[in-house]
Enzyme design. Structure first.
Site, PDB file in Angstrom:
ATOM      1  N   CYS A  12       0.871  -1.165   0.000  1.00 14.35           N
ATOM      2  CA  CYS A  12       0.000   0.000   0.000  1.00 14.35           C
ATOM      3  C   CYS A  12       0.910   1.218   0.000  1.00 14.35           C
ATOM      4  O   CYS A  12       2.125   1.080   0.134  1.00 14.35           O
ATOM      5  CB  CYS A  12      -1.014  -0.005   1.147  1.00 14.35           C
ATOM      6  SG  CYS A  12      -0.347   0.107   2.786  1.00 14.35           S
ATOM      7  N   CYS A  84      -4.580  -0.974  -1.672  1.00 16.72           N
ATOM      8  CA  CYS A  84      -5.197   0.352  -1.740  1.00 16.72           C
ATOM      9  C   CYS A  84      -6.649   0.220  -2.167  1.00 16.72           C
ATOM     10  O   CYS A  84      -6.966  -0.529  -3.087  1.00 16.72           O
ATOM     11  CB  CYS A  84      -4.446   1.249  -2.715  1.00 16.72           C
ATOM     12  SG  CYS A  84      -2.727   1.491  -2.269  1.00 16.72           S
ATOM     13  N   CYS A  91      -1.707   2.948  -5.788  1.00  9.24           N
ATOM     14  CA  CYS A  91      -1.140   1.710  -5.285  1.00  9.24           C
ATOM     15  C   CYS A  91       0.199   1.488  -5.973  1.00  9.24           C
ATOM     16  O   CYS A  91       0.337   1.751  -7.167  1.00  9.24           O
ATOM     17  CB  CYS A  91      -2.079   0.545  -5.543  1.00  9.24           C
ATOM     18  SG  CYS A  91      -2.608  -0.217  -4.025  1.00  9.24           S
TER      19      CYS A  91
END
Length: 149
Positions: A12, A84, A91
């Site tokens: 992430c 994400c 991302c």
């Protein structure tokens, strides 16, 4: 058995909440099945509330640190998982990985409200990630099955 654990990278953006929780859950729930890592493209410190809610669930992530994805560029992963949730978030592009999947989760660090409301958001995401990580393994179609035991 003798099979090596699958190398899994959880990604992430900041590597402060979701990917850290996923790495912690994978170490806790999938020991010997998964060899988990986490990273981000703009790493920040591991969020203290992520550490706190994971500790409530019996998982210690206090020793984990946020890492830039480039730190792991030499590792060939069996799987990279982007976490994400929103198109507004960028991302990271996974480094070398045999398979990439996306499983978005809301960012608990963006939760607003009282301390208890923010903690509730962290706990919700923690539990969602736990359920996702618990299901990882048997459905990883990357040349072999990974099963618990």
């Amino acid at each position: 058995m003798g099979e090596k654990p699958l190398k899994v990278l959880f990604l992430c953006t900041q590597n402060s909440c979701r990917s850290q929780m996923a790495e912690g859950w994978a170490r806790h729930l999938k020991k010997g099945v998964l060899e988990p890592y986490s990273a981000g493209t703009a790493p920040a410190a591991v969020h203290p509330l992520a550490v706190r809610v994971m500790a409530e669930a019996g998982v210690d992530i206090s020793g984990q640190r946020a890492k830039h994805v480039d730190e792991l560029r030499e590792i060939e992963f069996d799987l990279a998982v982007t976490l994400c949730d929103s198109a507004l978030e960028s991302c990271p592009v996974p480094p070398r990985a045999k398979k990439v999947i996306h499983q978005g989760f809301p960012d608990p660090a963006k939760a607003k409200g009282s301390e208890e409301e923010v903690l509730a958001a962290f706990r919700r995401v923690r539990d969602m990630i736990r359920d996702f990580v618990a299901g990882l393994g048997a459905d990883l179609d990357i040349g072999r099955q990974a099963t618990e035991e």
